[in-house]
Enzyme design. Structure first.
Site, PDB file in Angstrom:
ATOM      1  N   HIS A  41       0.840  -1.196   0.000  1.00 52.05           N
ATOM      2  CA  HIS A  41       0.000   0.000   0.000  1.00 52.05           C
ATOM      3  C   HIS A  41       0.877   1.250   0.000  1.00 52.05           C
ATOM      4  O   HIS A  41       2.003   1.222   0.500  1.00 52.05           O
ATOM      5  CB  HIS A  41      -0.891   0.037   1.252  1.00 52.05           C
ATOM      6  CG  HIS A  41      -2.003  -0.956   1.242  1.00 52.05           C
ATOM      7  ND1 HIS A  41      -2.247  -1.810   2.300  1.00 52.05           N
ATOM      8  CD2 HIS A  41      -2.953  -1.242   0.316  1.00 52.05           C
ATOM      9  CE1 HIS A  41      -3.304  -2.565   2.024  1.00 52.05           C
ATOM     10  NE2 HIS A  41      -3.750  -2.240   0.831  1.00 52.05           N
ATOM     11  N   CYS A  56      -2.733   0.853   9.706  1.00 51.82           N
ATOM     12  CA  CYS A  56      -3.741  -0.126   9.280  1.00 51.82           C
ATOM     13  C   CYS A  56      -4.717  -0.515  10.385  1.00 51.82           C
ATOM     14  O   CYS A  56      -5.842  -0.923  10.106  1.00 51.82           O
ATOM     15  CB  CYS A  56      -3.073  -1.412   8.796  1.00 51.82           C
ATOM     16  SG  CYS A  56      -1.741  -1.210   7.626  1.00 51.82           S
TER      17      CYS A  56
END
Length: 261
Positions: A169, A256
């Site tokens: 990511h 996250c």
């Protein structure tokens, strides 16, 4: 809402099947009991930073569901529900949507098919957003989010990381920590999108540390990255170190594990 000032967070306890989640890391299987302890300490750190933390129970249907950030992009004006790019994570958004809808946002929007978008690809920098085009977030998903953000009064620029095999990511490689400062992987630091910012460059041996999070007066940082920690202190930031070894094994980082607003 300023990118670095929060009052609330939503987290989800990792399930006993946490090790069955997706990962490209080759660090071995995570120890569940240790992951549980590290997650509890993470929640305590958010509280120490002044946040009210909503802790959701483990959801064994989705081994990756402790990584709640991928389910939404939150702004002061709207919450945007995502559409994760991995098929095994497709149900995670609906599983947390009620909590997000109850968060007091003026409106709730959604990324729609054929768009895919993971929240971990989206980095808020004040009134600007970096939108990561990745193997999880496709062009249609990024375009939809960009249109939503523009309508809400934000600007956005796309950062294409699809050719970078070492990164899952966008926020694995960059973090905005306030004071016009980006923490960024050395190999990404010269991208034109990041010009005009103060940069803290992260060397390859400390890559994992780049996924840090500014939460009010502190910067949450994974333990074990002394060069990055020293640089933060040198620049008058306040690092709060957290052990993240078991989440690193599952391609997960500090950002996250919570939705902050």
């Amino acid at each position: 809402m300023a990118a670095t000032h929060f009052t609330k967070a939503i987290v989800r306890i990792p399930g006993s099947n946490f090790a069955e989640g997706l990962t490209t890391a080759e660090l071995g299987a995570p120890n569940y009991e240790l992951a549980f302890q590290q997650h509890a300490r993470y929640c305590d750190a958010l509280r120490e930073c002044g946040l009210q933390v909503t802790v959701l129970p483990a959801d064994l249907r989705y081994p990756d569901s402790t990584f709640v950030e991928d389910a939404a992009v939150l702004t002061a004006e709207a919450a945007i529900l995502t559409r994760p790019g991995a098929a095994s994570r497709a149900g995670e958004v609906e599983a947390i949507a009620a909590e997000i809808r109850g968060g007091g946002f003026p409106s709730v929007l959604s990324i729609n098919e054929p768009g895919t978008l993971d929240g971990g690809d989206i980095c808020e920098v004040g009134r600007h957003f970096f939108l990561g085009l990745s193997l999880r977030s496709n062009e249609e998903g990024v375009q939809q989010l960009g249109m939503f953000l523009e309508a809400l009064g934000y600007t956005a620029s796309v950062v294409d990381i699809r050719e970078m095999q070492s990164i899952l990511h966008l926020k694995s490689g960059i973090a905005y920590i306030g004071e016009n400062t980006l923490v960024v992987w050395e190999e990404m630091a010269d991208l034109p999108q990041f010009q005009g910012y103060e940069l803290i460059r992260v060397s390859p041996d400390e890559h994992y540390g780049a996924n840090c999070v500014r939460v009010n007066d502190c910067v949450l940082v994974a333990e074990g990255f002394p060069k990055l920690t020293a640089e933060l202190e040198c620049r008058a930031f306040k690092p709060l170190l957290l052990e993240m070894s078991e989440f690193e094994k599952m391609d997960g980082g500090l950002s996250c594990l919570s939705l902050r607003f």
